[in-house]
Design an enzyme around this catalytic site. Sequence first.
Site, PDB file in Angstrom:
ATOM      1  N   ASP A   1      44.262  22.785  25.184  1.00  0.00           N
ATOM      2  CA  ASP A   1      42.923  23.375  25.308  1.00  0.00           C
ATOM      3  C   ASP A   1      42.871  24.706  24.571  1.00  0.00           C
ATOM      4  OD1 ASP A   1      44.205  25.129  27.176  1.00  0.00           O
ATOM      5  OD2 ASP A   1      43.889  23.591  28.701  1.00  0.00           O
TER       6      ASP A   1
ATOM      7  N   ASP B   1      41.330  28.630  24.360  1.00  0.00           N
ATOM      8  CA  ASP B   1      40.678  29.773  24.997  1.00  0.00           C
ATOM      9  C   ASP B   1      40.237  30.723  23.909  1.00  0.00           C
ATOM     10  OD1 ASP B   1      41.348  28.796  27.529  1.00  0.00           O
ATOM     11  OD2 ASP B   1      43.342  29.676  27.392  1.00  0.00           O
TER      12      ASP B   1
ATOM     13  N   ASP C   1      50.500  37.712  29.994  1.00  0.00           N
ATOM     14  CA  ASP C   1      51.827  37.639  30.594  1.00  0.00           C
ATOM     15  C   ASP C   1      52.973  37.796  29.581  1.00  0.00           C
ATOM     16  OD1 ASP C   1      51.086  35.151  29.611  1.00  0.00           O
ATOM     17  OD2 ASP C   1      51.429  34.049  31.478  1.00  0.00           O
TER      18      ASP C   1
HETATM   19  P1  ATP Z   1      48.820  26.125  28.777  1.00  0.00           P
HETATM   20  O1  ATP Z   1      47.312  26.060  28.712  1.00  0.00           O
HETATM   21  O2  ATP Z   1      49.523  25.427  27.692  1.00  0.00           O
HETATM   22  O3  ATP Z   1      49.322  25.787  30.122  1.00  0.00           O
HETATM   23  P2  ATP Z   1      48.364  28.908  28.410  1.00  0.00           P
HETATM   24  O4  ATP Z   1      49.282  29.992  27.976  1.00  0.00           O
HETATM   25  O5  ATP Z   1      47.176  28.635  27.574  1.00  0.00           O
HETATM   26  O6  ATP Z   1      49.241  27.635  28.584  1.00  0.00           O
HETATM   27  P3  ATP Z   1      46.509  29.375  30.501  1.00  0.00           P
HETATM   28  O7  ATP Z   1      46.725  29.288  31.971  1.00  0.00           O
HETATM   29  O8  ATP Z   1      45.569  28.446  29.843  1.00  0.00           O
HETATM   30  O9  ATP Z   1      47.949  29.241  29.865  1.00  0.00           O
HETATM   31  O10 ATP Z   1      46.107  30.861  30.200  1.00  0.00           O
HETATM   32  C1  ATP Z   1      45.628  31.305  28.944  1.00  0.00           C
HETATM   33  C2  ATP Z   1      46.181  32.682  28.640  1.00  0.00           C
HETATM   34  O11 ATP Z   1      45.754  33.617  29.625  1.00  0.00           O
HETATM   35  C3  ATP Z   1      47.700  32.776  28.646  1.00  0.00           C
HETATM   36  O12 ATP Z   1      48.241  32.406  27.413  1.00  0.00           O
HETATM   37  C4  ATP Z   1      47.917  34.246  28.946  1.00  0.00           C
HETATM   38  O13 ATP Z   1      47.711  35.024  27.809  1.00  0.00           O
HETATM   39  C5  ATP Z   1      46.787  34.540  29.918  1.00  0.00           C
HETATM   40  N1  ATP Z   1      47.193  34.327  31.316  1.00  0.00           N
HETATM   41  C6  ATP Z   1      47.026  33.220  32.056  1.00  0.00           C
HETATM   42  N2  ATP Z   1      47.492  33.385  33.295  1.00  0.00           N
HETATM   43  C7  ATP Z   1      47.999  34.619  33.345  1.00  0.00           C
HETATM   44  C8  ATP Z   1      48.617  35.401  34.359  1.00  0.00           C
HETATM   45  N3  ATP Z   1      48.837  34.898  35.567  1.00  0.00           N
HETATM   46  N4  ATP Z   1      48.994  36.664  34.047  1.00  0.00           N
HETATM   47  C9  ATP Z   1      48.758  37.175  32.828  1.00  0.00           C
HETATM   48  N5  ATP Z   1      48.195  36.501  31.835  1.00  0.00           N
HETATM   49  C10 ATP Z   1      47.800  35.244  32.082  1.00  0.00           C
HETATM   50 MG    MG Z   2      45.565  27.242  27.962  1.00  0.00          MG
END
Ligand code: ATP
Ligand code: MG
Length: 469
Positions: free
Chosen positions: A78, A80, A159
């Site tokens: 996905d 963002d 993070d």
């Molecule tokens: P995936 O979607 O592949 O699981 P992702 O890194 O995109 O991984 P998401 O949960 O979609 O994870 O979150 C998008 C972004 O938001 C992350 O890449 C990070 O930069 C930020 N993020 C998400 N959750 C947290 C958190 N708990 N603390 C800090 N930053 C976060």
């Molecule tokens: Mg994501």
Amino acid sequence: MITKFIKRILRRDPMVRHTAAHTSGAPKRIAKKSHRIDPNLLSKNAIKVTQTLQNAGYEAFIVGGAVRDLVLGISPKDFDVATNATPEQVQKLFRKARLIGRRFQIVHVTFFGKGQPEIIEVSTFRALLENAGEHIAENGRILRDNVWGSQHEDAARRDFSINAMYYDPASETVLDYHGGMADMQKKTLRMIGDPAKRYREDPIRMLRAIRFAAKTGFTLDEATLAPIAKLGKLIHDVPSARLFDEILKLLMSGYSWAAIQGLRDAGLHHGLLPLLDQILDNKEGSSGPKDFVRIALANTDQRIQAGKGVSAGFLFATLLWPDLLHNWKKNIAKGSSNVPALLDAMDETIASQSSGMVIQRRFESDMREIWSMQPRFEKRVGRYPYRLIESPRFRAAYDFMLLRCAARELNPDLGEWWTNFIESDPSGQEALMASAKKDSGNSGASALPTKRRRRRKPKTAAPAEPATS
Ligand code: ATP
Ligand code: MG
């Protein structure tokens, strides 16, 4: 003099203006020849979103996991987008845009095309916690999170360094605030800022660390890993629904077995799901309940990596199965007959989970259906098999039974028989029914565990085993 200064400022990247007000430096700008992002991996809708925002005069970037995956050459699941437009401003620019969430307000922009609609999550740059002080609880946890900030602050709040890169599809440039690209090259997962503080703010980050390490194959940086041993217990303060979502992500990452090993190595599995304790602390040799779970998770990983769906109900049914089997056998040993023993065991197993993460009700009913159908696979007489394949949940229960065969908990011949039965025409099915009858007399009980390496039950049958009775 002043005009010259203003001109210089305007020529610079807009982010640099933000960063000027803060202590840390400007982002590294990484050009296409270095980041090598394949434009074909980009979502057209994500590009539409950044373009629309930029045309309206805002800053907008693809951000987070999508950039990480693009740099890795993986197609992101996905996309963002991060912007300096407020959620209300974003909403006005798109036809299908919804404001979501309270603690962390974002906008879901939905695009309809062929297949599934695509949702692009758009979030406004967040302020650093120091600048949002009134929203932090005494224990350091973030309560509300809607204080807007600069892109620089937004990056510092993410993070891991590899999750804090911003990609502008228009200029094909990556903005890297925290050395994410260098960490990508070193295959390192590094928490931004002081890891202990960041885990206290949001203990879910510990689970994210394990999940991303499993997914990318990267190593956790020493300082990122070290505090987890001490702070792991904070995970239990996380609201159950959020914990459930995160565990589900971990199990559905396509790398669940590696992630579960990672949880164990970090000492994070205790009390998350009682079943994880049992499975991972299980001292039995290569066989036993661990085998079943390992096979089930490997199967889940394979399906997900192949782009096939996996139902959460099915997944939890497999994870809880060793516990259920234990309870089932125990109830039989106490004198219950097969099916009531199983039904009681189901209640016991589900009840025992409530001390850890609570499995949501909608998955619970799926699990119960899959489990309660298991004894029916062993009844290959009369109309039973014909009725069984008509059940709406047959496919899931059948897949589950095949896993039991693969784990040698059931005789693999039984799985093969059912596969043939499904694929046969009516006369073939009749022949299979006849062969089952021959196999097992009239008892319908041919599914001996293969450990005994026998096809026929001896006349002086051993004490009832759930799998065989
Ligand atoms: P995936 O979607 O592949 O699981 P992702 O890194 O995109 O991984 P998401 O949960 O979609 O994870 O979150 C998008 C972004 O938001 C992350 O890449 C990070 O930069 C930020 N993020 C998400 N959750 C947290 C958190 N708990 N603390 C800090 N930053 C976060
Ligand atoms: Mg994501």
